[in-house]
Design a protein around this motif. Structure first.
Motif, mmCIF file in Angstrom:
data_model
loop_
_atom_site.group_PDB
_atom_site.id
_atom_site.type_symbol
_atom_site.label_atom_id
_atom_site.label_comp_id
_atom_site.label_asym_id
_atom_site.label_seq_id
_atom_site.Cartn_x
_atom_site.Cartn_y
_atom_site.Cartn_z
ATOM 1 N N GLU A 36 0.826 -1.210 0.000
ATOM 2 C CA GLU A 36 0.000 0.000 0.000
ATOM 3 C C GLU A 36 0.864 1.266 0.000
ATOM 4 O OE1 GLU A 36 -3.060 -0.026 2.984
ATOM 5 O OE2 GLU A 36 -3.108 2.157 3.048
ATOM 6 N N ALA A 37 1.501 1.535 1.119
ATOM 7 C CA ALA A 37 2.260 2.779 1.275
ATOM 8 C C ALA A 37 3.330 2.565 2.335
ATOM 9 C CB ALA A 37 1.323 3.906 1.712
ATOM 10 N N GLU A 91 9.681 2.412 7.037
ATOM 11 C CA GLU A 91 10.018 2.532 5.613
ATOM 12 C C GLU A 91 10.376 3.981 5.270
ATOM 13 O OE1 GLU A 91 7.289 0.886 6.784
ATOM 14 O OE2 GLU A 91 8.003 -1.157 6.352
ATOM 15 N N PHE A 131 8.772 -2.314 3.119
ATOM 16 C CA PHE A 131 8.638 -3.565 3.875
ATOM 17 C C PHE A 131 9.910 -3.916 4.661
ATOM 18 C CE2 PHE A 131 5.018 -3.884 1.054
ATOM 19 C CZ PHE A 131 4.061 -4.471 1.854
ATOM 20 N N ASN A 144 5.407 -0.173 -3.470
ATOM 21 C CA ASN A 144 4.069 0.184 -2.996
ATOM 22 C C ASN A 144 3.340 1.002 -4.049
ATOM 23 O OD1 ASN A 144 3.988 -0.744 -0.142
ATOM 24 N ND2 ASN A 144 5.733 0.645 0.086
ATOM 25 N N HIS A 180 -2.508 -8.797 2.931
ATOM 26 C CA HIS A 180 -1.359 -7.990 3.327
ATOM 27 C C HIS A 180 -0.742 -8.634 4.571
ATOM 28 C CE1 HIS A 180 1.171 -4.708 4.490
ATOM 29 N NE2 HIS A 180 0.813 -4.008 3.421
#
Ligand code: URA
Length: 198
Positions: A42-43, A48, A55, A81, A155
């Motif tokens: 996603e983001a 990160e 990740f 992402n 996820h």
């Protein structure tokens, strides 16, 4: 088409949306620029954003574990992402932020040219398939998508929050990684492509 490093350098100063104001840095992507397998989350989250790599937190550890269980290392895939910058407080990306970031993702996919794209969670799956699907309904299935195969799965963060290693979601995630391995093994090999067999 330009090289991945050039695209990443260009993206590192992006100011196309408001997320540029709150970020520590752009989190472009990590891994093999020629990977056959791409993961889309996603983001970026807190870690990160600080480290500049997707990740790297707990969800990333689980992703690494699942990869190693199917005999693949993190260095051999490409991980990125939908959104390049961390939304404040990890809120969901807004529609105009997704629109602003889309050309960066489209370009990464075109340059890396993966045969198999794994979307992690509802957000990435809906974004790539362009439909309001539910991840629990579509996970583990193969979807043809402009000469590639898309395989949606849960996820890893959702699995960690929803029961961890012993949960049904984790069992499903493991099964989906077996499907990913099978799809990779079945992809057309370069020699076969050259012979025009595909
Ligand atoms: N969750 C995501 O979707 N992406 C990351 O990079 C980390 C956590």
């Amino acid at each position: 088409m330009r090289r991945l490093e050039e695209a990443a350098l260009d993206a590192s100063t992006c100011t196309r949306c408001r997320l540029s104001q709150g970020r520590t840095q752009v989190v472009y992507g990590v891994g093999d620029p020629n990977a056959d397998l791409m993961f889309i989350g996603e983001a970026p989250g807190f870690h990160e954003d600080k480290q500049g790599e997707p990740f790297v937190g707990a969800a990333g550890q689980l992703l690494n574990q699942l990869l190693s269980e199917i005999g693949i290392s993190r260095q051999d895939v490409y991980i990125n992402n939908v959104i390049l910058c961390r939304p404040p407080g990890n809120r969901d990306p807004l529609p105009d932020e997704l629109d602003a970031c889309k050309p960066w993702l489209d370009e990464r996919i075109a340059i890396i040219d993966p045969a198999v794209v794994v979307t992690l969670g509802n957000w990435a799956t809906r974004y790539i398939l362009g439909r309001q699907v539910s991840i629990s309904r579509v996970r583990g299935q193969r979807f043809p998508w402009s000469s590639r195969t898309v395989i949606p799965t849960f996820h890893p963060a959702a699995v960690l929050h929803g029961g961890g290693q012993a949960s049904n979601q984790m069992t499903a995630l493991r099964a989906d990684f077996q499907e990913i391995r099978a799809a990779l093994a079945e992809r057309p090999q370069p020699a076969e492509e050259q012979l025009g067999l595909f």
